[in-house]
Design a protein around this motif. Structure first.
Motif, PDB file in Angstrom:
ATOM      1  N   GLU A 191      19.824  -1.682  18.156  1.00 37.68           N
ATOM      2  CA  GLU A 191      18.516  -2.162  17.681  1.00 37.68           C
ATOM      3  C   GLU A 191      18.378  -1.722  16.231  1.00 37.68           C
ATOM      4  OE1 GLU A 191      13.883  -0.921  18.375  1.00 37.68           O
ATOM      5  OE2 GLU A 191      15.201  -0.975  20.148  1.00 37.68           O
ATOM      6  N   VAL A 192      18.448  -2.684  15.309  1.00 38.33           N
ATOM      7  CA  VAL A 192      18.497  -2.365  13.882  1.00 38.33           C
ATOM      8  C   VAL A 192      17.272  -2.912  13.165  1.00 38.33           C
ATOM      9  CG1 VAL A 192      19.815  -2.583  11.745  1.00 38.33           C
ATOM     10  CG2 VAL A 192      21.018  -2.390  13.936  1.00 38.33           C
ATOM     11  N   VAL A 193      16.666  -2.049  12.346  1.00 42.88           N
ATOM     12  CA  VAL A 193      15.534  -2.433  11.502  1.00 42.88           C
ATOM     13  C   VAL A 193      15.932  -2.175  10.050  1.00 42.88           C
ATOM     14  CG1 VAL A 193      13.140  -1.938  10.873  1.00 42.88           C
ATOM     15  CG2 VAL A 193      13.835  -1.881  13.286  1.00 42.88           C
ATOM     16  N   TYR A 194      15.721  -3.167   9.189  1.00 44.57           N
ATOM     17  CA  TYR A 194      15.993  -3.008   7.755  1.00 44.57           C
ATOM     18  C   TYR A 194      14.663  -2.853   7.023  1.00 44.57           C
ATOM     19  CZ  TYR A 194      20.673  -4.692   8.904  1.00 44.57           C
ATOM     20  OH  TYR A 194      21.919  -4.838   9.448  1.00 44.57           O
ATOM     21  N   LYS A 195      14.610  -1.878   6.115  1.00 44.71           N
ATOM     22  CA  LYS A 195      13.370  -1.617   5.395  1.00 44.71           C
ATOM     23  C   LYS A 195      13.629  -1.565   3.895  1.00 44.71           C
ATOM     24  CE  LYS A 195      10.391   1.299   7.040  1.00 44.71           C
ATOM     25  NZ  LYS A 195       9.702   2.485   7.605  1.00 44.71           N
ATOM     26  N   SER A 196      12.686  -2.114   3.145  1.00 43.79           N
ATOM     27  CA  SER A 196      12.787  -2.149   1.685  1.00 43.79           C
ATOM     28  C   SER A 196      12.220  -0.862   1.092  1.00 43.79           C
ATOM     29  CB  SER A 196      12.001  -3.338   1.140  1.00 43.79           C
ATOM     30  OG  SER A 196      10.606  -3.147   1.368  1.00 43.79           O
ATOM     31  N   ALA A 197      12.442  -0.690  -0.214  1.00 47.27           N
ATOM     32  CA  ALA A 197      11.892   0.462  -0.924  1.00 47.27           C
ATOM     33  C   ALA A 197      10.365   0.447  -0.852  1.00 47.27           C
ATOM     34  CB  ALA A 197      12.363   0.455  -2.374  1.00 47.27           C
ATOM     35  N   ASP A 198       9.763  -0.727  -0.965  1.00 48.68           N
ATOM     36  CA  ASP A 198       8.303  -0.817  -0.873  1.00 48.68           C
ATOM     37  C   ASP A 198       7.806  -0.347   0.493  1.00 48.68           C
ATOM     38  OD1 ASP A 198       8.054  -1.751  -3.438  1.00 48.68           O
ATOM     39  OD2 ASP A 198       7.895  -3.872  -2.863  1.00 48.68           O
ATOM     40  N   GLU A 199       8.532  -0.699   1.536  1.00 48.99           N
ATOM     41  CA  GLU A 199       8.115  -0.290   2.881  1.00 48.99           C
ATOM     42  C   GLU A 199       8.249   1.215   3.062  1.00 48.99           C
ATOM     43  OE1 GLU A 199       9.057  -3.896   5.899  1.00 48.99           O
ATOM     44  OE2 GLU A 199      10.788  -3.202   4.730  1.00 48.99           O
ATOM     45  N   PHE A 200       9.323   1.781   2.531  1.00 47.57           N
ATOM     46  CA  PHE A 200       9.466   3.240   2.623  1.00 47.57           C
ATOM     47  C   PHE A 200       8.394   3.946   1.797  1.00 47.57           C
ATOM     48  CE2 PHE A 200      13.921   2.444   4.021  1.00 47.57           C
ATOM     49  CZ  PHE A 200      13.894   3.232   5.157  1.00 47.57           C
ATOM     50  N   THR A 201       8.082   3.380   0.636  1.00 52.09           N
ATOM     51  CA  THR A 201       7.047   3.976  -0.206  1.00 52.09           C
ATOM     52  C   THR A 201       5.709   4.004   0.525  1.00 52.09           C
ATOM     53  OG1 THR A 201       8.162   3.253  -2.225  1.00 52.09           O
ATOM     54  CG2 THR A 201       5.827   3.805  -2.410  1.00 52.09           C
ATOM     55  N   LYS A 202       5.413   2.947   1.266  1.00 52.98           N
ATOM     56  CA  LYS A 202       4.172   2.904   2.042  1.00 52.98           C
ATOM     57  C   LYS A 202       4.158   3.934   3.172  1.00 52.98           C
ATOM     58  CE  LYS A 202       3.222  -1.995   1.103  1.00 52.98           C
ATOM     59  NZ  LYS A 202       3.168  -3.368   1.676  1.00 52.98           N
ATOM     60  N   ASP A 203       5.336   4.346   3.599  1.00 53.97           N
ATOM     61  CA  ASP A 203       5.430   5.333   4.673  1.00 53.97           C
ATOM     62  C   ASP A 203       5.149   6.754   4.205  1.00 53.97           C
ATOM     63  OD1 ASP A 203       6.090   3.409   6.525  1.00 53.97           O
ATOM     64  OD2 ASP A 203       8.258   3.766   6.416  1.00 53.97           O
ATOM     65  N   LEU A 204       5.165   6.985   2.894  1.00 54.77           N
ATOM     66  CA  LEU A 204       4.945   8.331   2.377  1.00 54.77           C
ATOM     67  C   LEU A 204       3.543   8.821   2.742  1.00 54.77           C
ATOM     68  CD1 LEU A 204       6.573   7.947  -1.151  1.00 54.77           C
ATOM     69  CD2 LEU A 204       7.466   9.305   0.753  1.00 54.77           C
ATOM     70  N   VAL A 205       3.473  10.016   3.275  1.00 56.50           N
ATOM     71  CA  VAL A 205       2.200  10.604   3.681  1.00 56.50           C
ATOM     72  C   VAL A 205       1.571  11.300   2.473  1.00 56.50           C
ATOM     73  CG1 VAL A 205       1.081  12.285   5.191  1.00 56.50           C
ATOM     74  CG2 VAL A 205       3.041  10.945   6.032  1.00 56.50           C
ATOM     75  N   PRO A 206       0.382  10.894   2.060  1.00 59.32           N
ATOM     76  CA  PRO A 206      -0.259  11.552   0.916  1.00 59.32           C
ATOM     77  C   PRO A 206      -0.746  12.958   1.296  1.00 59.32           C
ATOM     78  CG  PRO A 206      -1.727   9.900   1.860  1.00 59.32           C
ATOM     79  CD  PRO A 206      -0.415   9.761   2.585  1.00 59.32           C
ATOM     80  N   ASN A 207      -0.591  13.884   0.375  1.00 53.11           N
ATOM     81  CA  ASN A 207      -1.032  15.262   0.586  1.00 53.11           C
ATOM     82  C   ASN A 207      -0.574  15.814   1.947  1.00 53.11           C
ATOM     83  OD1 ASN A 207      -2.550  15.208  -1.898  1.00 53.11           O
ATOM     84  ND2 ASN A 207      -4.083  13.987  -0.806  1.00 53.11           N
ATOM     85  N   PRO A 208       0.726  15.781   2.215  1.00 56.99           N
ATOM     86  CA  PRO A 208       1.213  16.219   3.524  1.00 56.99           C
ATOM     87  C   PRO A 208       1.007  17.717   3.725  1.00 56.99           C
ATOM     88  CG  PRO A 208       3.042  15.943   2.015  1.00 56.99           C
ATOM     89  CD  PRO A 208       1.820  15.428   1.300  1.00 56.99           C
ATOM     90  N   PRO A 209       0.872  18.154   4.971  1.00 62.52           N
ATOM     91  CA  PRO A 209       0.690  19.588   5.242  1.00 62.52           C
ATOM     92  C   PRO A 209       1.941  20.405   4.938  1.00 62.52           C
ATOM     93  CG  PRO A 209       0.948  18.360   7.283  1.00 62.52           C
ATOM     94  CD  PRO A 209       0.825  17.345   6.194  1.00 62.52           C
ATOM     95  N   SER A 210       3.102  19.740   4.873  1.00 60.92           N
ATOM     96  CA  SER A 210       4.362  20.404   4.571  1.00 60.92           C
ATOM     97  C   SER A 210       5.193  19.510   3.672  1.00 60.92           C
ATOM     98  CB  SER A 210       5.137  20.704   5.861  1.00 60.92           C
ATOM     99  OG  SER A 210       6.489  21.029   5.578  1.00 60.92           O
ATOM    100  N   ILE A 211       5.969  20.110   2.792  1.00 65.32           N
ATOM    101  CA  ILE A 211       6.832  19.348   1.896  1.00 65.32           C
ATOM    102  C   ILE A 211       7.883  18.562   2.669  1.00 65.32           C
ATOM    103  CG2 ILE A 211       8.528  21.200   1.559  1.00 65.32           C
ATOM    104  CD1 ILE A 211       8.680  20.366  -1.372  1.00 65.32           C
ATOM    105  N   TYR A 212       8.159  18.986   3.900  1.00 70.51           N
ATOM    106  CA  TYR A 212       9.219  18.365   4.673  1.00 70.51           C
ATOM    107  C   TYR A 212       8.769  17.086   5.394  1.00 70.51           C
ATOM    108  CZ  TYR A 212      11.275  22.911   3.804  1.00 70.51           C
ATOM    109  OH  TYR A 212      11.748  24.042   3.186  1.00 70.51           O
ATOM    110  N   VAL A 213       7.480  16.829   5.428  1.00 70.85           N
ATOM    111  CA  VAL A 213       6.970  15.652   6.140  1.00 70.85           C
ATOM    112  C   VAL A 213       7.577  14.362   5.596  1.00 70.85           C
ATOM    113  CG1 VAL A 213       4.897  14.268   6.564  1.00 70.85           C
ATOM    114  CG2 VAL A 213       4.821  16.757   6.875  1.00 70.85           C
TER     115      VAL A 213
END
Length: 307
Positions: A234-256
């Motif tokens: 089961e393969v999903v392809y994601k663009s840079a824009d999609e990954f950028t949208k996945d970024l969590v703002p002000n995460p509780p940990s740098i590792y999030v």
């Protein structure tokens, strides 16, 4: 010659230490915050307890050392509390010749690295640039061993899954999956570094050790063939824009956001490079061989014997 390694308890540091000991051509000093690492001491390593808050203990531990290798984990720290910076300063005072800072991944992205965690490598690199030490930033791409999670094939690494989950026959792939990426088994990194110690002369400033250049689409095809009963993946392809949208703002940990940031770095070409150290001859394990070893004929019920 004397070689000192910091961060040899686990991970790539442990593999490098074991490879140096196996070759037996150099004296190995293991710098440790604790006094005991029996598995290495029993094989001939000299384990020296040090405090990174004590310059005197570090300088004393590095007496007569030619090369320092760091596999200390990179974490958010100020330069004044960074153990690698302390180690560089001690290496200068102890007249060490060569220093290998902790890198062991993709290329250096500088102070604005898309992988936020890697921005914290800059203090040690700045310290090296300002020193008289010879130094090389180690770059081996992606550890092939992560493709073996959760089997024993992960070796000394912490089991993690990034883009391809061979266990569950799934993949989330950055871009179109056709980017050639550097994948290297951690054991090959260890052996290559140990062999490099015997090579006279200069090392490249970007020390690139690459086992294979392979695309994620190619890896999925190999994994499907090896796993057999669960194909197709089961393969999903994601663009840079999609990954950028996945970024969590002000995460509780740098590792999030780390895995998402790695995906963006991959799309920037930060894991696409070839070996550049011709002085080392080594037969690297290839992806098909590696996946065959750890997944061929392995049912889900059989995982327990491999963990």
């Amino acid at each position: 010659m004397k070689v000192a390694i910091a961060g040899a308890t686990t991970g790539v540091g442990r593999c490098i230490a074991e490879s140096i000991l196996a070759r037996g051509t150099h004296t190995l000093i293991v710098l440790s915050r604790s006094a005991e690492i029996p598995a290495l001491a029993e094989r001939g390593a000299i384990v020296v307890p040090v405090s990174y808050d004590s310059p005197q203990s570090l300088v004393a531990a590095l007496a007569g050392v030619h090369t320092v290798i760091s596999a200390i984990g990179v974490h958010p720290r100020s330069p004044d509390s960074d153990p690698q910076v302390a180690l560089v300063r001690a290496a200068v005072s102890a007249n060490v010749t060569r220093f290998i800072p902790s890198g062991w991944s993709g290329t250096d992205g500088g102070k604005d690295d898309v992988v936020e965690l890697y921005r914290y490598k800059q203090p040690v690199l700045d310290a090296l640039r300002q020193s008289n030490l010879k130094w090389s930033h180690p770059e081996n791409g992606i550890f092939m061993n992560y493709l073996a999670t959760p089997t024993k094939g992960v070796a000394t690494l912490t089991p993690l899954k990034f883009w391809i989950d061979v266990e569950n026959c799934k993949a989330t792939i950055p871009g179109d999956g056709n980017i050639k990426l550097a994948y290297t088994a951690i054991e090959d990194v260890g052996e290559s570094v140990a062999k490099a110690l015997d090579v006279p002369g200069e090392w490249p400033q970007s020390l690139r050790i690459v086992g294979a250049l392979v695309t994620h689409n190619e890896l999925v095809k190999i994994a499907e063939k090896v796993r057999g009963g669960c194909k197709p993946f089961e393969v999903v392809y994601k663009s840079a824009d999609e990954f950028t949208k996945d970024l969590v703002p002000n995460p509780p940990s740098i590792y999030v956001n780390t895995t998402t940031q790695f995906s963006l770095a991959l799309l920037e070409g930060r894991f696409s490079f070839e070996s550049n150290f011709d002085g080392v001859s080594h037969q690297f394990v290839q992806p098909a061989e590696f996946l065959q070893k750890w997944w061929s004929g392995l049912s889900n019920q059989a995982f327990g014997a491999y963990m």
